[in-house]
Design an enzyme around this catalytic site. Structure first.
Site, PDB file in Angstrom:
ATOM      1  CB  ILE A 192      15.540  25.045  58.361  1.00  0.00           C
ATOM      2  CG1 ILE A 192      14.952  23.772  57.728  1.00  0.00           C
ATOM      3  CG2 ILE A 192      14.495  26.111  58.599  1.00  0.00           C
ATOM      4  CD1 ILE A 192      13.944  23.053  58.622  1.00  0.00           C
ATOM      5  CB  CYS A 193      14.318  25.678  53.959  1.00  0.00           C
ATOM      6  SG  CYS A 193      13.383  25.582  52.424  1.00  0.00           S
ATOM      7  CB  ALA A 194      16.014  29.063  50.941  1.00  0.00           C
ATOM      8  CB  SER A 224      17.503  21.440  58.968  1.00  0.00           C
ATOM      9  OG  SER A 224      16.733  20.279  58.792  1.00  0.00           O
ATOM     10  CE1 TYR A 277      13.106  22.154  49.164  1.00  0.00           C
ATOM     11  CE2 TYR A 277      14.181  22.991  47.188  1.00  0.00           C
ATOM     12  CZ  TYR A 277      13.147  22.308  47.796  1.00  0.00           C
ATOM     13  OH  TYR A 277      12.139  21.772  47.039  1.00  0.00           O
TER      14      TYR A 277
END
Length: 182
Positions: free
Chosen positions: A101-103, A150, A122
């Protein structure tokens, strides 16, 4: 029962790490949080997280899924750690799930596990890698086979619920979600 590893790096995004661990445990799944180094993990906003074990203690153990929380510099620390890349490749070769998720999807990409897949992260993280063989989407959660990605802190709950569904089925996901009184 599915067994999930959540590596915790200094500077990880606490909202993502805690949400993932919490919801997977609410589903009755075995979650192991493993620090890259000894001692507590200071997350990106200063929250201090206590790891279950050191990563070295569980590297040779089988896992059904590895989930990478994002945040910076946490995702950078994961990406620079060759143990993480080796672990991701091993779990993928064993037909386990890889989630980020994210980075953190950049870690999965740099391990060579996003080739030919659709993923999200992200905004700007995957795009900055100029991956010509990855279809970058903007959905909150993207599942492409055994790889689940995500966008970021705001999608952490949806991400964790998608992980539950992948590991334990729709009924378990619905049960956990209902308990959250959404």
């Amino acid at each position: 029962m599915a067994r999930i590893l959540v590596p915790l790096a200094q500077g990880c995004e606490e909202l993502e790490a805690v949400t993932i661990i919490d919801l997977l445990r609410r589903a009755g799944l075995e979650v192991v949080s493993a620090g890259l180094e000894p001692g507590p993990v200071k997350a990106s906003r200063g929250v201090v997280l206590q790891q279950d074990v050191l990563l070295d203690a569980v590297l040779d153990q089988p896992f059904d899924m590895v989930v990478l929380p994002g945040g910076l510099p946490g995702a950078d620390h994961l990406d620079r750690d060759p143990r993480i890349h080796d672990l991701l490749r091993r779990v993928a070769a064993d037909r386990g799930f890889i989630a980020a998720i994210c980075a953190a999807p950049k870690v999965v990409a740099n391990a060579g596990l996003l080739k030919g897949r659709q993923a999200t992260g992200y905004p700007g993280v995957l795009e900055s890698l100029q991956l010509h063989d990855v279809r970058v989407g903007s959905s909150a959660v993207v599942r492409d086979g055994p790889v689940i990605t995500s966008r970021g802190p705001g999608t952490a709950m949806d991400f964790a619920l998608a992980l539950i569904e992948a590991l334990a089925g729709r009924e378990k996901r619905d049960e956990v979600e209902a308990g959250l009184a959404r």
